[in-house]
Design a protein around this motif. Structure first.
Motif, mmCIF file in Angstrom:
data_model
loop_
_atom_site.group_PDB
_atom_site.id
_atom_site.type_symbol
_atom_site.label_atom_id
_atom_site.label_comp_id
_atom_site.label_asym_id
_atom_site.label_seq_id
_atom_site.Cartn_x
_atom_site.Cartn_y
_atom_site.Cartn_z
ATOM 1 N N UNK A 68 68.452 81.340 60.762
ATOM 2 C CA UNK A 68 68.340 80.099 61.521
ATOM 3 C C UNK A 68 68.348 78.895 60.608
ATOM 4 N N UNK A 69 68.154 77.692 61.180
ATOM 5 C CA UNK A 69 68.106 76.474 60.364
ATOM 6 C C UNK A 69 66.951 76.517 59.361
ATOM 7 N N UNK A 70 67.150 75.908 58.213
ATOM 8 C CA UNK A 70 66.131 75.880 57.175
ATOM 9 C C UNK A 70 65.118 74.773 57.449
ATOM 10 N N UNK A 71 63.941 74.916 56.853
ATOM 11 C CA UNK A 71 62.975 73.817 56.810
ATOM 12 C C UNK A 71 63.521 72.765 55.847
ATOM 13 N N UNK A 72 63.443 71.502 56.241
ATOM 14 C CA UNK A 72 63.950 70.413 55.408
ATOM 15 C C UNK A 72 62.840 69.394 55.151
ATOM 16 N N UNK A 73 62.759 68.918 53.915
ATOM 17 C CA UNK A 73 61.718 67.954 53.553
ATOM 18 C C UNK A 73 62.281 66.893 52.619
ATOM 19 N N UNK A 74 61.722 65.698 52.718
ATOM 20 C CA UNK A 74 62.059 64.607 51.811
ATOM 21 C C UNK A 74 60.776 64.088 51.167
ATOM 22 N N UNK A 75 60.866 63.781 49.877
ATOM 23 C CA UNK A 75 59.702 63.345 49.094
ATOM 24 C C UNK A 75 58.535 64.311 49.314
ATOM 25 N N UNK A 123 59.199 66.025 57.222
ATOM 26 C CA UNK A 123 59.083 67.480 57.131
ATOM 27 C C UNK A 123 59.617 68.051 58.440
ATOM 28 N N UNK A 124 60.849 68.578 58.427
ATOM 29 C CA UNK A 124 61.476 69.127 59.614
ATOM 30 C C UNK A 124 61.295 70.636 59.628
ATOM 31 N N UNK A 125 60.519 71.140 60.591
ATOM 32 C CA UNK A 125 60.186 72.559 60.683
ATOM 33 C C UNK A 125 60.981 73.199 61.815
ATOM 34 N N UNK A 126 62.152 73.717 61.499
ATOM 35 C CA UNK A 126 62.991 74.371 62.503
ATOM 36 C C UNK A 126 62.431 75.756 62.818
ATOM 37 N N UNK A 127 62.390 76.094 64.113
ATOM 38 C CA UNK A 127 61.877 77.399 64.522
ATOM 39 C C UNK A 127 60.393 77.559 64.272
ATOM 40 N N UNK A 128 59.634 76.490 64.442
ATOM 41 C CA UNK A 128 58.200 76.506 64.167
ATOM 42 C C UNK A 128 57.450 77.464 65.094
ATOM 43 N N UNK A 129 56.600 78.283 64.495
ATOM 44 C CA UNK A 129 55.702 79.161 65.244
ATOM 45 C C UNK A 129 54.310 79.074 64.620
ATOM 46 N N UNK A 130 53.277 79.048 65.465
ATOM 47 C CA UNK A 130 51.910 79.013 64.965
ATOM 48 C C UNK A 130 51.071 80.035 65.711
#
Length: 205
Positions: A114-121, A188-195
């Motif tokens: 699936x899509x990756x987690x993406x982060x800046x700074x 902080x983009x969390x694709x497919x987030x599950x908790x």
């Protein structure tokens, strides 16, 4: 050191890279105890664990700093990225609940396929990290104030001016395991987030 040569450099264990920063954070701890440096970044005081199958970072910087908790000051190695893409991220924290026992909160995102987690700074304050690591155009021993390839030191961090740092144009980490005190990011983009919240200890590793 051969590893100082420009170009791609690989360490089998990222912990090897962290050794100079352990000394740097120890020096910062001495400065704090002598009142020469104040710690202003307040964290919860609970460590959490993070794993990832792969992290591809652009603009890498790493240096020693101090996080402040109610239990006292904690020396950490700060790892920063201008941008990062993370595959199969897992983050867990165990919270002791009076009269109930331990409760684990676990978060996952960016799973395989699936899509990756993406982060800046992205900045990670950790005291234990291991991974298979590859760096491109790495500089080891540069002054933290003079780093240019990464995002530079975080504005909220307390570190000794002119202290040890390292930087690289890109950094790839595989099979990442880390014990951290704090993580901050501009986005902080969390694709497919599950908790999930479960009784007992159910950590990422």
């Amino acid at each position: 050191m051969e590893s100082l040569a420009r170009g791609g450099t690989r360490w089998k264990r990222f912990a090897v890279v962290m050794v100079p920063s352990v000394a740097a954070t120890a020096a910062i701890g001495v400065a704090l105890s002598q009142g020469a440096l104040a710690a202003s970044f307040s964290v919860s005081g609970q460590q959490f664990k993070v794993t990832a199958d792969r992290l591809d970072g652009q603009g890498f910087v790493q240096y020693g700093a101090i996080d402040s908790t109610k239990a006292g000051k904690k020396p950490v190695a700060v790892v920063g990225f201008s941008t990062a893409q993370i595959r199969s991220l897992c983050q867990s924290v165990v919270v002791p609940v009076p009269a109930f026992g331990d409760v684990t909160m676990k978060l996952s995102a960016g799973g395989a396929g699936g899509p990756k987690v993406e982060a800046k700074k992205l900045y990670i304050d950790a005291d234990d990290i291991s991974a298979d690591a590859t760096f491109k155009n790495v500089d080891i021993g540069v002054s933290v104030d003079d780093t240019t390839k990464g995002p530079g030191p975080s504005k909220g961090d307390k570190y000794l001016p002119g202290s040890f740092a390292q930087q690289a144009e890109t950094a790839t980490f595989k099979d990442v395991k880390q014990r951290a005190w704090a993580t901050t990011a501009g986005t902080f983009k969390l694709s497919g987030l599950k908790m999930a919240v479960k009784k007992g200890k159910n950590e990422c590793y």
